[in-house]
Design an enzyme around this catalytic site. Structure first.
Site, PDB file in Angstrom:
ATOM      1  N   GLY A 189     -32.210  35.146 -43.054  1.00 40.91           N
ATOM      2  CA  GLY A 189     -32.658  33.962 -42.335  1.00 40.91           C
ATOM      3  C   GLY A 189     -34.134  33.670 -42.468  1.00 40.91           C
ATOM      4  CB  SER A 215     -25.019  40.129 -50.649  1.00 46.81           C
ATOM      5  OG  SER A 215     -25.984  39.724 -49.702  1.00 46.81           O
ATOM      6  NE  ARG A 216     -24.968  37.785 -58.317  1.00 44.67           N
ATOM      7  CZ  ARG A 216     -25.901  38.020 -59.226  1.00 44.67           C
ATOM      8  NH1 ARG A 216     -27.094  37.447 -59.088  1.00 44.67           N
ATOM      9  NH2 ARG A 216     -25.664  38.786 -60.266  1.00 44.67           N
ATOM     10  CB  ILE A 218     -24.746  33.805 -47.947  1.00 42.87           C
ATOM     11  CG1 ILE A 218     -24.256  35.199 -48.351  1.00 42.87           C
ATOM     12  CG2 ILE A 218     -23.612  33.013 -47.304  1.00 42.87           C
ATOM     13  CD1 ILE A 218     -23.760  36.029 -47.189  1.00 42.87           C
ATOM     14  CB  SER A 220     -31.292  32.567 -48.229  1.00 43.76           C
ATOM     15  OG  SER A 220     -30.876  33.497 -49.212  1.00 43.76           O
ATOM     16  CG  ASP A 277     -24.236  35.553 -41.284  1.00 39.87           C
ATOM     17  OD1 ASP A 277     -23.328  36.412 -41.258  1.00 39.87           O
ATOM     18  OD2 ASP A 277     -25.391  35.788 -41.672  1.00 39.87           O
TER      19      ASP A 277
END
Length: 527
Positions: A189, A215-216, A218, A220, A277
């Site tokens: 975030g 992770s890649r 989402i 952002s 999320d």
């Protein structure tokens, strides 16, 4: 009524084989099959569009959602087309005879319906759902129903544990045969905030084992894996990841290629476009990945700010308690740090710009962002104190010495070489060719920065898909600016993306100007 039985491999011999065709369509991590409407098998078997089908050849099988086409240029009457994702999953050459049959409905559908109706699910229910999700037995519609039901239903903490545990049990689980195995994660975030890429080399240089899988992005402009991919390969197979971590004490890899908590990767394909999320799903996603990666100790960063995922200290404390409860049930030692999330961390927002910031900090470059350096040292110090040989309070000093001695830079370069280096010069980063500056409309002090607005500008400019796109900050909270002074610079690869980002900035540039006294204080646990 008897439960319908799935066709056995032997019974496939009775089906009419079709020739496999690769259809060059990116279906974003969803297996999709294509049959022509006039195909004899399509009419004989009573297939319906969007139904799940089972595709088999030489003992290998995948599940796919069926699309029906009328254009023979896409697929012929005697062919079965597979999307890029499905074709790679099946692993067979074009022209290979394949058999297609109706897929058995997922056994967990009744549990899904109960969750949609707002009921509380059992541990067995979640295990059944997660197993079907990981095996891709759910359609996108069913996946969406599950994600939304969990979001709206506000799972209680036992349900969050059941979901986390089920996700950790599906797929591979690493065991490093040592203790502690440390990791760090931020709930996200906050644009920039590439602390993991500094913490890992510091902690690994100390000698602690830190298998960092990320992770890649989402929602952002860049995730850790997207930024690390500017410097090195991140899609490491399971065996290679295992060997690399044992040799270098750390890695910065994409978790999706190592089959760690694969159900999470499937659920993300729905959460990303919906921008969902929820706290329960966030906890399950993060902790299942860490347990699967073999971590025994986790440092969790929860940024708090008006435009962060968590907007108040009471909300942060509630989330911390949920993380602590589930982590404890999973046997994971957890320390939560609540940090300042009122503005981006570092200067760059976007893969290339963030990679530049990271390397500048490691190189102790005079233009290295001081906030990124300070926060990374704070987090690394807390992680070093997981080591029983490090006394509480000594971690920060050890982390600073590792950075200033050049050992962190040396370790990072070793990890980059081991993962497969991509040439990158932080003094001349490959930025997108089109750019414009956003200037202060009047004199004043920067009293607030809208994280979400700047993240949106960076995404409209093309990040993270365009690695060189994004936002380069030229001012931060507390700075005094004059009318016409640049606040940030936007980079884009294409004219339409530049124009979209420009229009967004014209509507609201994301900066609030006023008097210094208007800057609201925020008491947090870390800077």
């Amino acid at each position: 009524m008897d439960k319908p039985q799935r066709r056995s491999q032997e019974s496939d011999e009775g089906l009419v084989p079709l020739a496999l065709k690769r259809v060059g369509i990116d279906t974003y991590r969803e297996n999709v099959a294509y049959l022509h409407r006039e195909c004899d098998l399509y009419r004989a078997e009573g297939f319906q569009a969007l139904a799940k089908v089972e595709v088999g050849a030489n003992g290998r099988r995948i599940l796919a959602s069926l699309n029906v086409v009328d254009d023979e240029a896409i697929v012929g009457h005697d062919q079965l087309g597979l999307s890029e994702e499905a074709f790679a999953s099946l692993g067979m050459p074009e022209g290979q005879p394949v058999c297609v049959s109706q897929a058995e409905p997922p056994g967990s559908i009744p549990a899904l319906h109960r969750k949609i109706n707002g009921e509380r699910l059992t541990r067995r229910d979640f295990r059944a759902i997660v197993q079907d999700v990981a095996e891709r037995r759910y359609s996108k519609i069913e996946l969406t129903a599950f994600v939304v039901a969990c979001d709206l239903g506000e799972m209680d903490r036992e349900e969050v544990f059941y979901l986390s545990d089920a996700m950790a049990r599906v797929g591979r689980r690493l065991d490093w045969h040592e203790h502690p195995v440390v990791d760090k994660h931020c709930i996200g975030g906050i644009p920039g905030n590439r602390t993991s890429m500094l913490v890992v080399p510091i902690v690994a240089a100390h000698g602690s084992l830190c298998p960092k899988t990320s992770s890649r992005a989402i929602t952002s402009p860049s995730g850790t894996a997207d930024t690390m991919e500017v410097l090195a390969r991140v899609d490491l197979p399971f065996a290679e990841l295992n060997e690399l971590v044992r040799a270098h004490r750390g890695c910065l890899a994409w978790g999706g290629s190592s089959d760690l908590s694969p159900a999470d990767d499937v659920l993300i394909t729905v959460e990303r476009p919906l921008s969902l999320d929820s706290p329960g799903q966030m906890v399950a996603s993060i902790l299942s990945k860490k347990v699967s990666a073999g971590s025994t100790h986790l440092l969790l960063d929860i940024p708090v700010g008006p435009q962060a995922k968590v907007r108040s200290m009471p909300e942060a404390r509630r989330l911390r308690k949920l993380f602590e409860f589930v982590a404890g049930r999973l046997g994971l030692t957890l320390e939560v740090v609540i940090t300042d999330g009122r503005q981006p961390i570092g200067r760059g927002i976007g893969p290339v710009l963030e990679a530049r910031d990271v390397m500048h900090v490691l190189m102790q470059h005079p233009e290295a962002p001081p906030d990124l350096r300070q926060k990374s040292l704070h987090l690394a110090g807390r992680m070093l104190e997981f080591d029983p040989d490090v006394r509480g309070g000594d971690g920060y000093g050890i982390a600073r010495d590792i950075l200033e001695s050049g050992r962190a830079l040396e370790k990072m370069r070793a990890i980059i070489r081991a993962q497969g280096e991509t040439p990158f010069d932080p003094e001349a980063p490959p930025l997108a060719p089109l750019s414009f500056e956003v200037a202060a409309p009047r004199d004043g002090v920067v009293i607030a920065i809208d994280n979400r607005r700047l993240a949106r500008v960076a995404r409209l400019a093309g990040a993270p898909k365009a690695k060189g796109a994004g936002v380069d900050l030229l001012a931060c909270i507390g700075d005094t600016v004059t009318a016409g002074q640049p606040l940030y610079r936007v980079y884009a690869s294409y004219r339409n993306e530049r124009n979209a980002a420009h229009q967004c900035c014209d509507c609201d540039n994301g900066f609030s100007l006023g008097e210094a006294a208007a800057i609201a204080p925020l008491n947090v646990e870390g800077r």
